[in-house]
Scaffold this active site. Structure first.
Site, mmCIF file in Angstrom:
data_model
loop_
_atom_site.group_PDB
_atom_site.id
_atom_site.type_symbol
_atom_site.label_atom_id
_atom_site.label_comp_id
_atom_site.label_asym_id
_atom_site.label_seq_id
_atom_site.Cartn_x
_atom_site.Cartn_y
_atom_site.Cartn_z
ATOM 1 N N THR A 132 6.976 -3.010 -7.164
ATOM 2 C CA THR A 132 6.406 -4.042 -6.283
ATOM 3 C C THR A 132 7.469 -5.048 -5.810
ATOM 4 O O THR A 132 7.380 -5.569 -4.698
ATOM 5 C CB THR A 132 5.256 -4.784 -6.999
ATOM 6 O OG1 THR A 132 5.687 -5.129 -8.325
ATOM 7 C CG2 THR A 132 4.021 -3.931 -7.106
ATOM 8 N N ARG B 141 -3.170 8.347 -10.516
ATOM 9 C CA ARG B 141 -4.362 8.623 -11.317
ATOM 10 C C ARG B 141 -5.580 9.035 -10.484
ATOM 11 O O ARG B 141 -6.603 9.443 -11.025
ATOM 12 C CB ARG B 141 -4.701 7.402 -12.181
ATOM 13 C CG ARG B 141 -3.785 7.284 -13.384
ATOM 14 C CD ARG B 141 -3.955 5.967 -14.085
ATOM 15 N NE ARG B 141 -3.240 4.896 -13.411
ATOM 16 C CZ ARG B 141 -3.394 3.590 -13.681
ATOM 17 N NH1 ARG B 141 -4.247 3.221 -14.597
ATOM 18 N NH2 ARG B 141 -2.697 2.693 -13.031
ATOM 19 N N ALA C 73 0.829 -1.207 0.000
ATOM 20 C CA ALA C 73 0.000 0.000 0.000
ATOM 21 C C ALA C 73 0.864 1.258 0.000
ATOM 22 O O ALA C 73 0.484 2.285 0.546
ATOM 23 C CB ALA C 73 -0.913 -0.015 1.223
ATOM 24 N N TYR D 281 -34.243 22.966 20.191
ATOM 25 C CA TYR D 281 -32.843 22.572 20.289
ATOM 26 C C TYR D 281 -32.584 22.103 21.719
ATOM 27 O O TYR D 281 -32.814 22.860 22.680
ATOM 28 C CB TYR D 281 -31.900 23.747 19.960
ATOM 29 C CG TYR D 281 -30.465 23.406 20.263
ATOM 30 C CD1 TYR D 281 -29.796 22.428 19.511
ATOM 31 C CD2 TYR D 281 -29.780 23.991 21.319
ATOM 32 C CE1 TYR D 281 -28.488 22.067 19.815
ATOM 33 C CE2 TYR D 281 -28.467 23.634 21.611
ATOM 34 C CZ TYR D 281 -27.837 22.675 20.862
ATOM 35 O OH TYR D 281 -26.551 22.311 21.163
ATOM 36 N N ASN E 40 -27.175 26.611 25.816
ATOM 37 C CA ASN E 40 -26.080 25.887 26.478
ATOM 38 C C ASN E 40 -24.718 26.548 26.318
ATOM 39 O O ASN E 40 -23.772 26.166 26.972
ATOM 40 C CB ASN E 40 -26.012 24.439 25.955
ATOM 41 C CG ASN E 40 -25.777 24.372 24.459
ATOM 42 O OD1 ASN E 40 -26.129 25.291 23.729
ATOM 43 N ND2 ASN E 40 -25.182 23.291 24.002
ATOM 44 N N GLN F 279 8.102 1.682 3.081
ATOM 45 C CA GLN F 279 8.889 1.765 1.851
ATOM 46 C C GLN F 279 8.984 3.260 1.518
ATOM 47 O O GLN F 279 8.034 3.844 0.999
ATOM 48 C CB GLN F 279 8.175 1.011 0.709
ATOM 49 C CG GLN F 279 8.983 0.937 -0.563
ATOM 50 C CD GLN F 279 8.139 0.486 -1.765
ATOM 51 O OE1 GLN F 279 6.924 0.677 -1.785
ATOM 52 N NE2 GLN F 279 8.785 -0.090 -2.758
ATOM 53 N N ALA G 63 -45.358 29.441 28.758
ATOM 54 C CA ALA G 63 -44.872 29.615 27.383
ATOM 55 C C ALA G 63 -44.107 30.925 27.253
ATOM 56 O O ALA G 63 -44.474 31.928 27.859
ATOM 57 C CB ALA G 63 -46.044 29.578 26.416
ATOM 58 N N ASP H 210 -5.092 -2.030 -3.246
ATOM 59 C CA ASP H 210 -6.118 -1.289 -3.984
ATOM 60 C C ASP H 210 -7.112 -2.198 -4.698
ATOM 61 O O ASP H 210 -7.716 -1.817 -5.680
ATOM 62 C CB ASP H 210 -5.444 -0.325 -4.986
ATOM 63 C CG ASP H 210 -4.636 -1.058 -6.051
ATOM 64 O OD1 ASP H 210 -4.490 -2.288 -5.949
ATOM 65 O OD2 ASP H 210 -4.166 -0.399 -6.999
HETATM 66 C C1 UD1 Z 1 0.589 -4.653 -10.908
HETATM 67 C C2 UD1 Z 1 1.353 -5.798 -11.554
HETATM 68 C C3 UD1 Z 1 0.579 -6.293 -12.778
HETATM 69 C C4 UD1 Z 1 -0.831 -6.653 -12.396
HETATM 70 C C5 UD1 Z 1 -1.518 -5.508 -11.673
HETATM 71 C C6 UD1 Z 1 -2.849 -5.963 -11.104
HETATM 72 C C7 UD1 Z 1 3.683 -5.242 -11.132
HETATM 73 C C8 UD1 Z 1 4.960 -4.767 -11.721
HETATM 74 N N1 UD1 Z 1 2.649 -5.341 -11.965
HETATM 75 O O1 UD1 Z 1 0.566 -3.591 -11.808
HETATM 76 O O2 UD1 Z 1 1.231 -7.420 -13.337
HETATM 77 O O3 UD1 Z 1 -1.575 -7.018 -13.556
HETATM 78 O O4 UD1 Z 1 -0.727 -5.073 -10.553
HETATM 79 O O5 UD1 Z 1 -3.554 -4.900 -10.532
HETATM 80 O O6 UD1 Z 1 3.639 -5.575 -9.959
HETATM 81 N N2 UD1 Z 1 3.194 -0.635 -4.621
HETATM 82 C C9 UD1 Z 1 4.031 -0.446 -3.553
HETATM 83 N N3 UD1 Z 1 5.292 0.001 -3.780
HETATM 84 C C10 UD1 Z 1 5.774 0.261 -5.014
HETATM 85 C C11 UD1 Z 1 4.907 0.062 -6.109
HETATM 86 C C12 UD1 Z 1 3.625 -0.392 -5.877
HETATM 87 O O7 UD1 Z 1 3.635 -0.661 -2.400
HETATM 88 O O8 UD1 Z 1 6.934 0.663 -5.122
HETATM 89 C C13 UD1 Z 1 1.822 -1.122 -4.375
HETATM 90 C C14 UD1 Z 1 0.754 -0.165 -4.835
HETATM 91 O O9 UD1 Z 1 0.388 0.707 -3.765
HETATM 92 C C15 UD1 Z 1 -0.388 -1.095 -5.218
HETATM 93 C C16 UD1 Z 1 0.318 -2.393 -5.632
HETATM 94 O O10 UD1 Z 1 1.635 -2.314 -5.114
HETATM 95 O O11 UD1 Z 1 -1.258 -1.362 -4.126
HETATM 96 C C17 UD1 Z 1 0.373 -2.557 -7.143
HETATM 97 O O12 UD1 Z 1 1.107 -1.483 -7.689
HETATM 98 P P1 UD1 Z 1 0.628 -0.717 -9.005
HETATM 99 O O13 UD1 Z 1 1.607 0.363 -9.278
HETATM 100 O O14 UD1 Z 1 -0.806 -0.390 -8.908
HETATM 101 O O15 UD1 Z 1 0.880 -1.864 -10.061
HETATM 102 P P2 UD1 Z 1 0.120 -2.071 -11.420
HETATM 103 O O16 UD1 Z 1 0.688 -1.181 -12.447
HETATM 104 O O17 UD1 Z 1 -1.337 -2.011 -11.187
HETATM 105 MG MG MG Z 2 -2.673 -1.079 -9.707
#
Ligand code: UD1
Ligand code: MG
Length: 481
Positions: free
Chosen positions: A102, A36, A30, A387, A407, A96, A444, A125
Site C-alpha cells: 500500500t 482469497r 484497487a 412471441y 422474425n 501500479q 386462427a 474493497d
Molecule cells: C491493510 C492495512 C491494515 C489494515 C487493513 C484494513 C497495510 C499494510 N495494511 O491491510 O493495517 O488493518 O488494510 O482493511 O496497508 N493495494 C494496492 N496495491 C498494493 C497492495 C494493496 O492497490 O500493492 C490495495 C488493495 O487492492 C486493497 C488495499 O490496497 O484495496 C488494501 O490492501 P490489502 O492487501 O487488502 O491490505 P490488508 O492486508 O487488508
Molecule cells: Mg484488505
C-alpha cells in the site's frame, strides 16, 4: 525600498499560488490481487446487488461532492480501468503494474496527489463506508489540523488487521503478521482509511521500506514516520465497525451484501414501501421507488430500475434496468430487462420482456409471453403464449393466443408492423418482414406471408375437409376390439 516591496509581492504571490492548490483529493487503492477470492476477476469488480464493489465508495464520494478522485489499478487492471471509464468517467485512473504494498501504491500516485493539500486514501474493497462518515472524518482532520488522521475501529476478532498501538499520545500501526503476541491482543484496528496532508506524506514516503514479514511497503508505516518528524497524527475511533468490513473472500462478500441489502430496504421502508418479506427482497443501490408500492416476497430489482407510484410487484419478479409507470401491476414470475412499461398496465404471470421493449399505457401482457425489442401501443393486449419480437403493435390491438412473429430467417432479424384495432386470431404466424394495416382480422392458425391492407381479413390455411363415417371404417389395430 522598491526591492523590499517587490520581494513582499513575490512572497504574497507564492502564497496565493499555494492556496490555489485544491484542498482535498481521494485516492482509492484497487490494484491488489484479492488472492482469497480465488477468482480471475479483480476483487473490486465482484458485485454486491449487481453493482461492482468499487461502485459503492465512488458513489458515496460523488454524493458529498468529493470529485477529485483517482483509482489506482493493477491486477487485471484493464478491466477495472474500462469499468471506471464507463461508469465514472470523471474519475482518473492510475496504474501500479507491480503490487509492492500500500505504501508503494501511494507513492506511485504522488505526482497526482501532490497537487492537492490533502489526500484521502481509501481501500477499494470496503464498500460499506458511508459518505457521512467520510465527511465527519474530513472535518475532524481540518479542525484538528492533523498531518495524518486515520479511522480505527474495534473488533472482537481483530486477526488479519493492522493493530493500532497507542503509547501515551503517540500512535503507530503494527500489521498482524509483524505484531508481537501482546500487540496481537489489541482489538483496536486500522480501517485502511487515511487523510494525509500531502506535504507531510511527501516528506516521509521515500523513507518507507519493506523490512517486514510480507516484504511490502506499508502505508501505515508513514504514520509513525510523520509522528517522529513532529507532525500531528490522530486515530479516530469510529462507532459503526460494519462500515469498515473489508471484502477478502466470498464469505465476507456475502456478509457485506446482507448489510447493504438491509440498509437499502430499511431506507425504502422508511419511505413507505411495503415489503412484506425483507429477507427475500433484493433491491440494488441505484433503484428508485415511488410512493405506495407493494412488493411481495422473492422480488429482485437491479440496475437503473425505477418503479412509479402505486405499483404492485408480485413474487418471483426480477427487474433489470426497467422503468415502470404509475399503477402497474406485475402479477408475478415476470422478468423484465432494459425495457419500460407504461401506467395502468398489467403484466404476468410467466412473462419475459427484454432488449428495449416499450410497453405503453394500459397494456396487458399475460401468461407465457415473450416480448423482445418491440413496441406495444396504448391498450394493446398479448394475453397468452405468444412471441413478439422486433415488432410494432398498434393501439387497442388484441393478439390471440399462440401468435408468433417469425422474425429470424437464420441470418437476419426482420420487422413486423401491426396496426391499430386489429384482432389477431389464435396461432397466427407473421413471417417478417410484414406490414399489417389497421382494423385487420386474421384467421386462427394462419401463416401470414403477405401484407394485409386496412380493414381486411387475412386467412392463410388449408381448407378443412370432413370425411363422413371415417371413424367406423377405420381399421382397428391388432388387439383392439
Ligand atoms: C491493510 C492495512 C491494515 C489494515 C487493513 C484494513 C497495510 C499494510 N495494511 O491491510 O493495517 O488493518 O488494510 O482493511 O496497508 N493495494 C494496492 N496495491 C498494493 C497492495 C494493496 O492497490 O500493492 C490495495 C488493495 O487492492 C486493497 C488495499 O490496497 O484495496 C488494501 O490492501 P490489502 O492487501 O487488502 O491490505 P490488508 O492486508 O487488508
Ligand atoms: Mg484488505
Amino acid at each position: 525600498m522598491f526591492y523590499c516591496l517587490y520581494f513582499m509581492l513575490l512572497v504574497k504571490g507564492a502564497k496565493v499560488m499555494q492556496h490555489e492548490k485544491k484542498s482535498f483529493c481521494v485516492l482509492i487503492l484497487a490494484a491488489g490481487k484479492g488472492t482469497r477470492m480465488l477468482s480471475k476477476k479483480p476483487k473490486v469488480l465482484h458485485t454486491i446487488l449487481e453493482e461492482a464493489l468499487l461502485y459503492y465508495p465512488l458513489s458515496e464520494l460523488r454524493s458529498v461532492g468529493l470529485n477529485d478522485i483517482s483509482v489506482l489499478v493493477g491486477f487485471a487492471g484493464e478491466s477495472v480501468e474500462e469499468w471506471t471509464r464507463e461508469k465514472f468517467p470523471e474519475v482518473n485512473v492510475l496504474w501500479q503494474r507491480e503490487q509492492l504494498g500500500t505504501g508503494h501504491a501511494a507513492k506511485l500516485a504522488q505526482e497526482w496527489w501532490k497537487e492537492y493539500e490533502n489526500v484521502i486514501i481509501l481501500p477499494g474493497d470496503t464498500p460499506l463506508i458511508r459518505a457521512e462518515t467520510l465527511l465527519k472524518f474530513k472535518n475532524m482532520h481540518i479542525e484538528k489540523d492533523n498531518s495524518c488522521s486515520f479511522l480505527s475501529f474495534e473488533l472482537t476478532d481483530p486477526s488479519g488487521y493492522g493493530r493500532v498501538i497507542r503509547d501515551g499520545l503517540s500512535v503507530r500501526i503494527v500489521e498482524h503478521k509483524d505484531a508481537t503476541p501482546d500487540e496481537q491482543k489489541c482489538r483496536e484496528v486500522n480501517s485502511g482509511m487515511y487523510i494525509f496532508k500531502t506535504s507531510a506524506l511527501s516528506a516521509v514516503i521515500d523513507d518507507l521500506n519493506c523490512e517486514n514479514s510480507q516484504k511490502e511497503y506499508y502505508l501505515p508505516d508513514a504514520i509513525a514516520l510523520i509522528e517522529k518528524s513532529g507532525g500531528r497524527t490522530d486515530a479516530v475511533r469510529a462507532a459503526d465497525a460494519t462500515e469498515f468490513n473489508g471484502i477478502n473472500d466470498p464469505k465476507q462478500l456475502a456478509e457485506a451484501t446482507a448489510v447493504m441489502k438491509k440498509r437499502i430496504l430499511d431506507k425504502w421502508m422508511s419511505h413507505g414501501v411495503r415489503c412484506n418479506d425483507p429477507i427475500s427482497t433484493w433491491i440494488g443501490p441505484k433503484v428508485k421507488l415511488g410512493e405506495d408500492i407493494e412488493i411481495q416476497p422473492n422480488v429482485q430489482m437491479f440496475g437503473d430500475t425505477s418503479v412509479g407510484n402505486c405499483c404492485k410487484i408480485g413474487s418471483f419478479t426480477i427487474l433489470h434496468d426497467t422503468v415502470l409507470g404509475d399503477n402497474v401491476e406485475i402479477i408475478g414470475s415476470v422478468r423484465i430487462k432494459k425495457s419500460s412499461v407504461g401506467e395502468n398496465s398489467v403484466i404476468g404471470p410467466f412473462v419475459f420482456i427484454r432488449d428495449g421493449a416499450e410497453l405503453n399505457q394500459n397494456v396487458h401482457v399475460g401468461r407465457f409471453v415473450e416480448i423482445k425489442k418491440s413496441i406495444l401501443r396504448n391498450g394493446s393486449k398479448v394475453p397468452h403464449l405468444s412471441y413478439v419480437g422486433d415488432a410494432d403493435i398498434g393501439e387497442r390491438t388484441n393478439i390471440g393466443a399462440g401468435t408468433i412473429t417469425c422474425n429470424y430467417d437464420g441470418e437476419k432479424k426482420h420487422f413486423t408492423k401491426i396496426g391499430n384495432n386489429c384482432f389477431i386470431g389464435s396461432d397466427t404466424m407473421f413471417v417478417a418482414p410484414i406490414t399489417i394495416g389497421n382494423d385487420v382480422v386474421t384467421g386462427a392458425g394462419s401463416v401470414i406471408t403477405d401484407d394485409i391492407p386496412d380493414g381486411a381479413l387475412g386467412v392463410a390455411r388449408a381448407k378443412q375437409r370432413n370425411i363422413e363415417g371415417w371413424s367406423s371404417r377405420r381399421k382397428k389395430p391388432k388387439g383392439e376390439n
